[in-house]
Design a protein around this motif. Structure first.
Motif, PDB file in Angstrom:
ATOM      1  N   SER A  37      40.126  14.796  29.506  1.00 40.10           N
ATOM      2  CA  SER A  37      40.534  14.148  28.226  1.00 40.10           C
ATOM      3  C   SER A  37      41.445  15.505  27.478  1.00 40.10           C
ATOM      4  O   SER A  37      42.332  15.233  26.985  1.00 40.10           O
ATOM      5  N   ARG A  38      40.488  16.290  27.457  1.00 38.88           N
ATOM      6  CA  ARG A  38      41.061  17.745  26.949  1.00 38.88           C
ATOM      7  C   ARG A  38      42.435  18.038  27.454  1.00 38.88           C
ATOM      8  O   ARG A  38      43.519  18.482  26.841  1.00 38.88           O
ATOM      9  N   LYS A  39      42.378  18.032  28.969  1.00 36.68           N
ATOM     10  CA  LYS A  39      43.742  18.445  29.762  1.00 36.68           C
ATOM     11  C   LYS A  39      44.814  17.506  29.434  1.00 36.68           C
ATOM     12  O   LYS A  39      45.873  18.037  29.426  1.00 36.68           O
ATOM     13  N   ILE A  40      44.542  16.140  29.290  1.00 35.76           N
ATOM     14  CA  ILE A  40      45.680  15.232  28.881  1.00 35.76           C
ATOM     15  C   ILE A  40      46.128  15.315  27.711  1.00 35.76           C
ATOM     16  O   ILE A  40      47.384  15.582  27.472  1.00 35.76           O
ATOM     17  N   ASN A  41      45.153  15.979  26.664  1.00 39.09           N
ATOM     18  CA  ASN A  41      45.611  16.048  25.226  1.00 39.09           C
ATOM     19  C   ASN A  41      46.511  17.101  25.056  1.00 39.09           C
ATOM     20  O   ASN A  41      47.498  17.125  24.475  1.00 39.09           O
ATOM     21  N   SER A  42      46.260  18.227  26.014  1.00 36.30           N
ATOM     22  CA  SER A  42      46.854  19.458  25.732  1.00 36.30           C
ATOM     23  C   SER A  42      48.242  19.340  26.378  1.00 36.30           C
ATOM     24  O   SER A  42      49.521  19.749  25.963  1.00 36.30           O
ATOM     25  N   ILE A  43      48.313  18.510  27.570  1.00 39.93           N
ATOM     26  CA  ILE A  43      49.677  18.341  28.259  1.00 39.93           C
ATOM     27  C   ILE A  43      50.582  17.386  27.296  1.00 39.93           C
ATOM     28  O   ILE A  43      51.882  17.620  27.496  1.00 39.93           O
ATOM     29  N   SER A  44      49.859  16.510  26.819  1.00 43.43           N
ATOM     30  CA  SER A  44      50.716  15.610  25.865  1.00 43.43           C
ATOM     31  C   SER A  44      51.227  15.996  24.536  1.00 43.43           C
ATOM     32  O   SER A  44      52.492  16.055  24.180  1.00 43.43           O
ATOM     33  N   SER A  45      50.531  17.157  24.206  1.00 49.41           N
ATOM     34  CA  SER A  45      50.903  17.940  23.005  1.00 49.41           C
ATOM     35  C   SER A  45      52.081  18.630  23.288  1.00 49.41           C
ATOM     36  O   SER A  45      52.996  19.031  22.779  1.00 49.41           O
ATOM     37  N   LEU A  46      52.006  19.312  24.781  1.00 47.18           N
ATOM     38  CA  LEU A  46      53.089  20.220  25.054  1.00 47.18           C
ATOM     39  C   LEU A  46      54.311  19.275  25.249  1.00 47.18           C
ATOM     40  O   LEU A  46      55.400  19.701  24.866  1.00 47.18           O
ATOM     41  N   TYR A  47      54.118  18.138  26.031  1.00 43.66           N
ATOM     42  CA  TYR A  47      55.343  17.341  26.118  1.00 43.66           C
ATOM     43  C   TYR A  47      56.027  17.038  24.647  1.00 43.66           C
ATOM     44  O   TYR A  47      57.237  16.813  24.528  1.00 43.66           O
ATOM     45  N   GLN A  48      55.163  16.430  23.731  1.00 45.68           N
ATOM     46  CA  GLN A  48      55.681  16.207  22.558  1.00 45.68           C
ATOM     47  C   GLN A  48      56.405  17.223  21.828  1.00 45.68           C
ATOM     48  O   GLN A  48      57.464  16.897  21.210  1.00 45.68           O
ATOM     49  N   LYS A  49      55.695  18.388  21.898  1.00 49.54           N
ATOM     50  CA  LYS A  49      56.514  19.630  21.282  1.00 49.54           C
ATOM     51  C   LYS A  49      57.742  19.897  21.946  1.00 49.54           C
ATOM     52  O   LYS A  49      58.898  20.327  21.495  1.00 49.54           O
ATOM     53  N   ALA A  50      57.977  19.940  23.248  1.00 44.44           N
ATOM     54  CA  ALA A  50      59.198  20.200  23.977  1.00 44.44           C
ATOM     55  C   ALA A  50      60.006  18.954  23.752  1.00 44.44           C
ATOM     56  O   ALA A  50      61.517  19.279  23.479  1.00 44.44           O
ATOM     57  N   ARG A  51      59.668  17.957  23.650  1.00 41.10           N
ATOM     58  CA  ARG A  51      60.706  16.609  23.213  1.00 41.10           C
ATOM     59  C   ARG A  51      61.311  16.878  21.890  1.00 41.10           C
ATOM     60  O   ARG A  51      62.447  16.712  21.897  1.00 41.10           O
ATOM     61  N   ILE A  52      60.462  17.231  20.962  1.00 42.02           N
ATOM     62  CA  ILE A  52      60.889  17.664  19.586  1.00 42.02           C
ATOM     63  C   ILE A  52      62.103  18.813  19.529  1.00 42.02           C
ATOM     64  O   ILE A  52      62.820  18.617  18.956  1.00 42.02           O
TER      65      ILE A  52
END
Length: 199
Positions: A37-52
């Protein structure tokens, strides 16, 4: 002989061993789930920041325009670019877009967006929430008159024209998982498509 209704030491040890094995397997299952869950949240946050970040860059590029017919003021290199556009400064959510000269550059692993106003001498610096940017590459496109496809080049030096498109290749290392993720986005510029290429 007396009939006692008690457990022997061996029975207690066997029961305790079975209980320990069950609890250890339950714990390892929960621990693995928490780590995933922590790994998925970290990668998801990275994808969201990159998308923005890429969407903001796309908004600026799509609203870019030549500064004048003699000099477009669009300067593009492999690691950064600057151009004129109608942009928002992101510091005040209710602010109206204004004409700025915008510069994007990589500084210590962080993408910076600098705004230079035509009306005053103030410089506004917006730092992307992305850090640990390992690589940033800008490519610029143009179409030759007799060929239907785009060619990409590492820099844009034409003074009387702006490119028809910009390709951004971005690689980021997630600080928690140490995993490098690559993003790529192609942005077509409406004002670049209106001007006939002189190449």
């Amino acid at each position: 002989m007396e009939n006692r209704k008690a457990f022997t030491l061996i029975e207690l040890l066997v029961a305790l061993s079975i209980f320990s094995i069950v609890m250890l397997s339950v714990y390892s299952t929960f621990h693995t789930g928490i780590l995933a869950s922590r790994k998925i949240n970290s990668i998801s946050s990275l994808y969201q920041k990159a998308r923005i970040t890429l969407e903001r860059l796309a908004q600026d590029l799509e609203s870019s325009f030549p500064y004048s017919s003699q000099d477009s003021e669009f300067i593009g290199g492999a690691q950064g670019l600057s151009f004129f556009c109608l942009a928002s400064n992101y510091s005040n959510l209710g602010s109206q877009p204004r004409v700025y000269k915008v510069e994007y550059r990589l500084n210590d692993g962080q993408l910076e967006r600098l705004l230079y106003s035509l009306y005053d001498e103030n410089e506004i610096v917006y730092k992307s929430s992305l850090s640990k940017i390992g690589g940033l590459q800008f490519s610029y496109s143009f179409a030759k008159d007799d060929e239907p496809f785009y060619e990409w080049q590492d820099s844009w030096q034409e003074k009387d024209n702006i490119p028809q498109g910009v390709k951004i290749d971005l690689s980021i290392t997630d600080p928690k998982t140490k995993q490098t993720i690559r993003f790529s986005k192609v942005i077509f510029i409406p004002q670049g498509a209106l001007v006939e290429s002189k190449l």
